[in-house]
Design a protein around this motif. Sequence first.
Motif, mmCIF file in Angstrom:
data_model
loop_
_atom_site.group_PDB
_atom_site.id
_atom_site.type_symbol
_atom_site.label_atom_id
_atom_site.label_comp_id
_atom_site.label_asym_id
_atom_site.label_seq_id
_atom_site.Cartn_x
_atom_site.Cartn_y
_atom_site.Cartn_z
ATOM 1 N N THR A 124 -5.743 26.922 118.709
ATOM 2 C CA THR A 124 -5.099 27.095 120.002
ATOM 3 C C THR A 124 -4.635 28.519 120.299
ATOM 4 O OG1 THR A 124 -3.028 26.481 118.966
ATOM 5 C CG2 THR A 124 -4.234 24.714 120.035
ATOM 6 N N VAL A 303 -6.955 10.582 121.674
ATOM 7 C CA VAL A 303 -7.351 11.919 122.143
ATOM 8 C C VAL A 303 -8.844 12.152 121.898
ATOM 9 C CG1 VAL A 303 -7.082 14.394 121.660
ATOM 10 C CG2 VAL A 303 -5.053 12.909 121.845
ATOM 11 N N GLN A 306 -10.768 10.486 124.552
ATOM 12 C CA GLN A 306 -10.604 11.164 125.849
ATOM 13 C C GLN A 306 -11.551 12.353 125.973
ATOM 14 O OE1 GLN A 306 -6.439 12.224 125.896
ATOM 15 N NE2 GLN A 306 -5.846 10.052 125.795
ATOM 16 N N ASN A 343 -9.865 22.146 123.246
ATOM 17 C CA ASN A 343 -9.024 21.428 124.219
ATOM 18 C C ASN A 343 -8.461 20.147 123.615
ATOM 19 O OD1 ASN A 343 -9.395 23.362 126.161
ATOM 20 N ND2 ASN A 343 -11.163 22.337 127.104
ATOM 21 N N ARG A 346 -5.588 20.959 121.389
ATOM 22 C CA ARG A 346 -4.367 21.258 122.168
ATOM 23 C C ARG A 346 -3.694 19.958 122.597
ATOM 24 N NH1 ARG A 346 -7.708 25.102 124.673
ATOM 25 N NH2 ARG A 346 -7.372 27.075 123.626
ATOM 26 N N GLN A 347 -4.501 19.024 123.043
ATOM 27 C CA GLN A 347 -3.964 17.733 123.461
ATOM 28 C C GLN A 347 -3.355 16.990 122.258
ATOM 29 O OE1 GLN A 347 -3.690 16.705 126.540
ATOM 30 N NE2 GLN A 347 -2.783 14.722 125.951
ATOM 31 N N LEU A 350 0.095 17.760 121.307
ATOM 32 C CA LEU A 350 1.171 17.218 122.147
ATOM 33 C C LEU A 350 1.672 15.870 121.637
ATOM 34 C CD1 LEU A 350 -0.247 18.059 125.716
ATOM 35 C CD2 LEU A 350 1.370 19.386 124.320
#
Length: 369
Positions: A124, A303, A306, A343, A346-347, A350
Amino acid sequence: MAYPYLMSDSTEPTATTAAAAVTNKVAYLGPPGSFTYQAARGYFKVPTATTTTTPAQSEVQLAAQASIEDVFQAVEDGTATYGVVPFENSSAGTVNQTLDRFVRSTSGGGGDDKPRSGIVADATSANPHHRKGVWVRDQYFLPIVQCLLVQRSPPLSGETSPLVGGSDGDINGGDETTTTTTPSAGLGNIRTVYSHPMGLLQCDRWLKTHLPHVERVTVTSTSRAAELAAQDPHAAAIGSAACVEFYNVRVARNGIEDCGGNTTRFFVIHRKPGLSTTAPGRSYLYFTVDHRRPGALSEALAVFGQFELNLSKIDTRPSQLLPWHFYFFAECTGHHQDEVVQNAMRQLELVATDVVVLGSYPDPLGETA
Ligand SMILES: O=C(O)C(=O)Cc1ccccc1
């Protein structure tokens, strides 16, 4: 080029002229004759037991290590350029010691160091390769045939572990009778069987059937087991037929693994990450979650869906930091430098903590985009 994936980026030492051979020291779980030894030789295309020159003029020197721990250490401290470690077996499962050592490598040293959230800054941050520890650079699959190895001839007095070259190629040969009539015949004097834990697991049913009363002793590798069996007429080892080349053992039984298609996957590790290539890749990573929060783990796993990253493997290991606190190891499609994987990471950060990408390697089953 002998191993194009490793040589495909600028972080590697490469030979610029035919005369300028480069020595790549490759640490592996030894001693010689282990399956990891065969994987290292196979991957780096080393045709002889010691040193050779590959077609790429890159000299590869294999360096036996006493343990998986020592392989990681050698790569971490730069004593070796690459390391080869067993990762998983098709019937016995994951090599937990390798997973645990990845955590120690990437979380800052000692086993009691707390992992730091955000060290995956690798996925990231502005510097995508900035984190501690070794990286997975490639994988290698090796078909595994397990043998029962017994002492070939009594050592001469004063000798502890003689090196005797060549196999007698006779599974019932040596001092024993060659007229074996039952599967367990000739094995009556064996009291102890040594092997790596994975070797014992892969032959569990065979041992229960044919040597039900022997003591099973785990050692650091199957070749170390052969070394021990070579010194004791009442012991045997489970390991590779390759060991007859190095130790005073012969093959008493061949192909004693319980499951067909027995294959082990090895990882090639290095101090630097690989760069993305156009070839389809897979990535290996670990993370943890807040175990008290309902849904935390399922959110983390969601994730991958997704971002349409296929999960091909999941493992759990105790963190050894807190009771009932676990790391989740996952393998997914995509190279860690691909935008979609970055990406996704990064998700993931969270909803999870301590997300650490261990590295990427070519996906032999992947479809070219
Ligand atoms: O002990 C060895 O020979 C290893 O390389 C580890 C291992 C053990 C059993 C199967 C595959 C790899």
